[in-house]
Design a protein around this motif. Structure first.
Motif, PDB file in Angstrom:
ATOM      1  N   CYS A  49      45.828  79.961 115.855  1.00  0.00           N
ATOM      2  CA  CYS A  49      44.713  80.841 115.548  1.00  0.00           C
ATOM      3  C   CYS A  49      43.602  80.039 114.892  1.00  0.00           C
ATOM      4  O   CYS A  49      43.823  78.939 114.374  1.00  0.00           O
ATOM      5  CB  CYS A  49      45.155  81.995 114.648  1.00  0.00           C
ATOM      6  SG  CYS A  49      45.835  81.496 113.057  1.00  0.00           S
ATOM      7  N   LEU A  50      42.421  80.629 114.943  1.00  0.00           N
ATOM      8  CA  LEU A  50      41.243  80.013 114.339  1.00  0.00           C
ATOM      9  C   LEU A  50      40.422  81.095 113.676  1.00  0.00           C
ATOM     10  O   LEU A  50      40.107  82.107 114.296  1.00  0.00           O
ATOM     11  CB  LEU A  50      40.400  79.306 115.413  1.00  0.00           C
ATOM     12  CG  LEU A  50      39.116  78.636 114.937  1.00  0.00           C
ATOM     13  CD1 LEU A  50      39.436  77.438 114.048  1.00  0.00           C
ATOM     14  CD2 LEU A  50      38.278  78.197 116.135  1.00  0.00           C
ATOM     15  N   ASN A  51      40.103  80.875 112.419  1.00  0.00           N
ATOM     16  CA  ASN A  51      39.178  81.755 111.715  1.00  0.00           C
ATOM     17  C   ASN A  51      37.819  81.066 111.751  1.00  0.00           C
ATOM     18  O   ASN A  51      37.643  80.012 111.131  1.00  0.00           O
ATOM     19  CB  ASN A  51      39.642  81.966 110.275  1.00  0.00           C
ATOM     20  CG  ASN A  51      38.799  82.971 109.545  1.00  0.00           C
ATOM     21  OD1 ASN A  51      37.563  82.914 109.607  1.00  0.00           O
ATOM     22  ND2 ASN A  51      39.435  83.909 108.865  1.00  0.00           N
ATOM     23  N   THR A  52      36.886  81.629 112.489  1.00  0.00           N
ATOM     24  CA  THR A  52      35.611  80.933 112.696  1.00  0.00           C
ATOM     25  C   THR A  52      34.720  80.966 111.459  1.00  0.00           C
ATOM     26  O   THR A  52      33.731  80.251 111.399  1.00  0.00           O
ATOM     27  CB  THR A  52      34.852  81.525 113.887  1.00  0.00           C
ATOM     28  OG1 THR A  52      34.473  82.866 113.580  1.00  0.00           O
ATOM     29  CG2 THR A  52      35.701  81.510 115.145  1.00  0.00           C
ATOM     30  N   ALA A  53      35.038  81.800 110.480  1.00  0.00           N
ATOM     31  CA  ALA A  53      34.240  81.827 109.256  1.00  0.00           C
ATOM     32  C   ALA A  53      34.410  80.536 108.466  1.00  0.00           C
ATOM     33  O   ALA A  53      33.450  80.017 107.894  1.00  0.00           O
ATOM     34  CB  ALA A  53      34.630  83.024 108.411  1.00  0.00           C
ATOM     35  N   ASP A  54      35.614  80.001 108.435  1.00  0.00           N
ATOM     36  CA  ASP A  54      35.849  78.760 107.688  1.00  0.00           C
ATOM     37  C   ASP A  54      36.392  77.646 108.575  1.00  0.00           C
ATOM     38  O   ASP A  54      36.722  76.561 108.077  1.00  0.00           O
ATOM     39  CB  ASP A  54      36.796  79.013 106.506  1.00  0.00           C
ATOM     40  CG  ASP A  54      38.119  79.636 106.941  1.00  0.00           C
ATOM     41  OD1 ASP A  54      38.817  80.186 106.076  1.00  0.00           O
ATOM     42  OD2 ASP A  54      38.446  79.572 108.141  1.00  0.00           O
ATOM     43  N   ASN A  55      36.477  77.935 109.871  1.00  0.00           N
ATOM     44  CA  ASN A  55      36.923  76.934 110.858  1.00  0.00           C
ATOM     45  C   ASN A  55      38.312  76.400 110.557  1.00  0.00           C
ATOM     46  O   ASN A  55      38.628  75.251 110.879  1.00  0.00           O
ATOM     47  CB  ASN A  55      35.930  75.778 110.943  1.00  0.00           C
ATOM     48  CG  ASN A  55      35.937  75.123 112.321  1.00  0.00           C
ATOM     49  OD1 ASN A  55      36.171  75.772 113.325  1.00  0.00           O
ATOM     50  ND2 ASN A  55      35.696  73.824 112.356  1.00  0.00           N
ATOM     51  N   LYS A  56      39.145  77.250 109.968  1.00  0.00           N
ATOM     52  CA  LYS A  56      40.506  76.824 109.666  1.00  0.00           C
ATOM     53  C   LYS A  56      41.434  77.264 110.787  1.00  0.00           C
ATOM     54  O   LYS A  56      41.380  78.403 111.239  1.00  0.00           O
ATOM     55  CB  LYS A  56      40.960  77.402 108.330  1.00  0.00           C
ATOM     56  CG  LYS A  56      40.307  76.728 107.140  1.00  0.00           C
ATOM     57  CD  LYS A  56      40.912  77.223 105.846  1.00  0.00           C
ATOM     58  CE  LYS A  56      40.285  76.498 104.655  1.00  0.00           C
ATOM     59  NZ  LYS A  56      40.820  76.982 103.355  1.00  0.00           N
ATOM     60  N   ALA A  57      42.281  76.325 111.198  1.00  0.00           N
ATOM     61  CA  ALA A  57      43.224  76.586 112.281  1.00  0.00           C
ATOM     62  C   ALA A  57      44.648  76.564 111.751  1.00  0.00           C
ATOM     63  O   ALA A  57      44.949  75.870 110.783  1.00  0.00           O
ATOM     64  CB  ALA A  57      43.052  75.548 113.381  1.00  0.00           C
ATOM     65  N   GLN A  58      45.498  77.317 112.409  1.00  0.00           N
ATOM     66  CA  GLN A  58      46.911  77.345 112.075  1.00  0.00           C
ATOM     67  C   GLN A  58      47.703  77.258 113.375  1.00  0.00           C
ATOM     68  O   GLN A  58      47.229  77.676 114.436  1.00  0.00           O
ATOM     69  CB  GLN A  58      47.280  78.632 111.339  1.00  0.00           C
ATOM     70  CG  GLN A  58      46.534  78.838 110.035  1.00  0.00           C
ATOM     71  CD  GLN A  58      47.067  77.980 108.911  1.00  0.00           C
ATOM     72  OE1 GLN A  58      48.149  77.412 109.005  1.00  0.00           O
ATOM     73  NE2 GLN A  58      46.298  77.862 107.830  1.00  0.00           N
ATOM     74  N   TYR A  59      48.928  76.738 113.269  1.00  0.00           N
ATOM     75  CA  TYR A  59      49.754  76.541 114.457  1.00  0.00           C
ATOM     76  C   TYR A  59      51.195  76.971 114.201  1.00  0.00           C
ATOM     77  O   TYR A  59      51.706  76.837 113.083  1.00  0.00           O
ATOM     78  CB  TYR A  59      49.752  75.062 114.874  1.00  0.00           C
ATOM     79  CG  TYR A  59      48.384  74.545 115.208  1.00  0.00           C
ATOM     80  CD1 TYR A  59      47.591  73.938 114.240  1.00  0.00           C
ATOM     81  CD2 TYR A  59      47.879  74.669 116.500  1.00  0.00           C
ATOM     82  CE1 TYR A  59      46.319  73.465 114.542  1.00  0.00           C
ATOM     83  CE2 TYR A  59      46.614  74.202 116.813  1.00  0.00           C
ATOM     84  CZ  TYR A  59      45.843  73.604 115.829  1.00  0.00           C
ATOM     85  OH  TYR A  59      44.584  73.149 116.153  1.00  0.00           O
ATOM     86  N   ALA A  60      51.833  77.436 115.258  1.00  0.00           N
ATOM     87  CA  ALA A  60      53.264  77.687 115.197  1.00  0.00           C
ATOM     88  C   ALA A  60      53.991  76.345 115.184  1.00  0.00           C
ATOM     89  O   ALA A  60      53.500  75.346 115.731  1.00  0.00           O
ATOM     90  CB  ALA A  60      53.702  78.519 116.396  1.00  0.00           C
ATOM     91  N   ASP A  61      55.156  76.326 114.579  1.00  0.00           N
ATOM     92  CA  ASP A  61      55.928  75.078 114.493  1.00  0.00           C
ATOM     93  C   ASP A  61      56.229  74.495 115.874  1.00  0.00           C
ATOM     94  O   ASP A  61      56.277  73.282 116.051  1.00  0.00           O
ATOM     95  CB  ASP A  61      57.239  75.328 113.751  1.00  0.00           C
ATOM     96  CG  ASP A  61      57.022  75.571 112.272  1.00  0.00           C
ATOM     97  OD1 ASP A  61      57.947  76.116 111.629  1.00  0.00           O
ATOM     98  OD2 ASP A  61      55.939  75.230 111.753  1.00  0.00           O
ATOM     99  N   SER A  62      56.410  75.376 116.840  1.00  0.00           N
ATOM    100  CA  SER A  62      56.810  74.929 118.178  1.00  0.00           C
ATOM    101  C   SER A  62      55.724  74.135 118.884  1.00  0.00           C
ATOM    102  O   SER A  62      56.006  73.404 119.837  1.00  0.00           O
ATOM    103  CB  SER A  62      57.203  76.133 119.041  1.00  0.00           C
ATOM    104  OG  SER A  62      56.118  77.035 119.161  1.00  0.00           O
ATOM    105  N   VAL A  63      54.459  74.256 118.431  1.00  0.00           N
ATOM    106  CA  VAL A  63      53.373  73.569 119.130  1.00  0.00           C
ATOM    107  C   VAL A  63      52.534  72.687 118.223  1.00  0.00           C
ATOM    108  O   VAL A  63      51.625  71.994 118.697  1.00  0.00           O
ATOM    109  CB  VAL A  63      52.445  74.590 119.840  1.00  0.00           C
ATOM    110  CG1 VAL A  63      53.256  75.449 120.811  1.00  0.00           C
ATOM    111  CG2 VAL A  63      51.702  75.456 118.829  1.00  0.00           C
ATOM    112  N   ARG A  64      52.821  72.716 116.928  1.00  0.00           N
ATOM    113  CA  ARG A  64      52.063  71.869 115.999  1.00  0.00           C
ATOM    114  C   ARG A  64      52.214  70.417 116.427  1.00  0.00           C
ATOM    115  O   ARG A  64      53.260  69.985 116.837  1.00  0.00           O
ATOM    116  CB  ARG A  64      52.569  72.085 114.577  1.00  0.00           C
ATOM    117  CG  ARG A  64      51.708  71.424 113.525  1.00  0.00           C
ATOM    118  CD  ARG A  64      52.171  71.781 112.119  1.00  0.00           C
ATOM    119  NE  ARG A  64      51.864  73.162 111.810  1.00  0.00           N
ATOM    120  CZ  ARG A  64      52.782  74.098 111.540  1.00  0.00           C
ATOM    121  NH1 ARG A  64      54.054  73.779 111.541  1.00  0.00           N
ATOM    122  NH2 ARG A  64      52.423  75.323 111.254  1.00  0.00           N
TER     123      ARG A  64
END
Length: 128
Positions: A49-64
């Motif tokens: 996911c990406l929060n475009t307000a702060d440009n922070k991304a997160q990833y599931a462990d399976s694809v990080r």
């Protein structure tokens, strides 16, 4: 509000693809975009996911470490770069947003996104 995922295809193990999520009806300012996938016979899985307000991304462990989410605001497009692909990455990939109303929501680490009205997505097949 419309999101169109594209860029899938057939790729060999170890290969790469870049998926695109073209949004229309809204801009990419201050929204949350999430990528999901669903393989045949399996539950739908949140990937990134990406929060475009702060440009922070997160990833599931399976694809990080293998997948990277990014955005081109001028093109109203969010990308998901898929590297080091494995056969188990074979699935239909979807993008979702928090913009607009949904009957159901999924709470990603970046914020909630609508979790209904699934379109066609884009097929990724990893096979030799």
């Amino acid at each position: 509000v419309q999101l169109q995922a594209s860029g899938g295809g057939l790729v060999q193990p170890g290969g790469s693809l870049r998926l695109s999520c073209l949004v229309s009806g809204f801009t990419l300012d201050y929204v949350t975009i999430g990528w999901f996938r669903q393989a045949p016979g399996k539950e739908r899985e949140w990937l990134s996911c990406l929060n475009t307000a702060d440009n922070k991304a997160q990833y599931a462990d399976s694809v990080r470490e293998r997948f990277t989410i990014s955005m081109n605001n001028a093109k109203n497009t969010v990308y998901l770069q898929l590297n080091s692909l494995k056969p188990e990455d074979t699935a239909v990939y979807y993008c979702k947003t928090d913009w607009g109303f949904s009957d159901k929501y999924y709470y990603t680490p970046c914020g909630r996104v609508g979790y209904d009205s699934w379109g066609q997505g884009t097929q990724v097949t990893v096979s030799s």
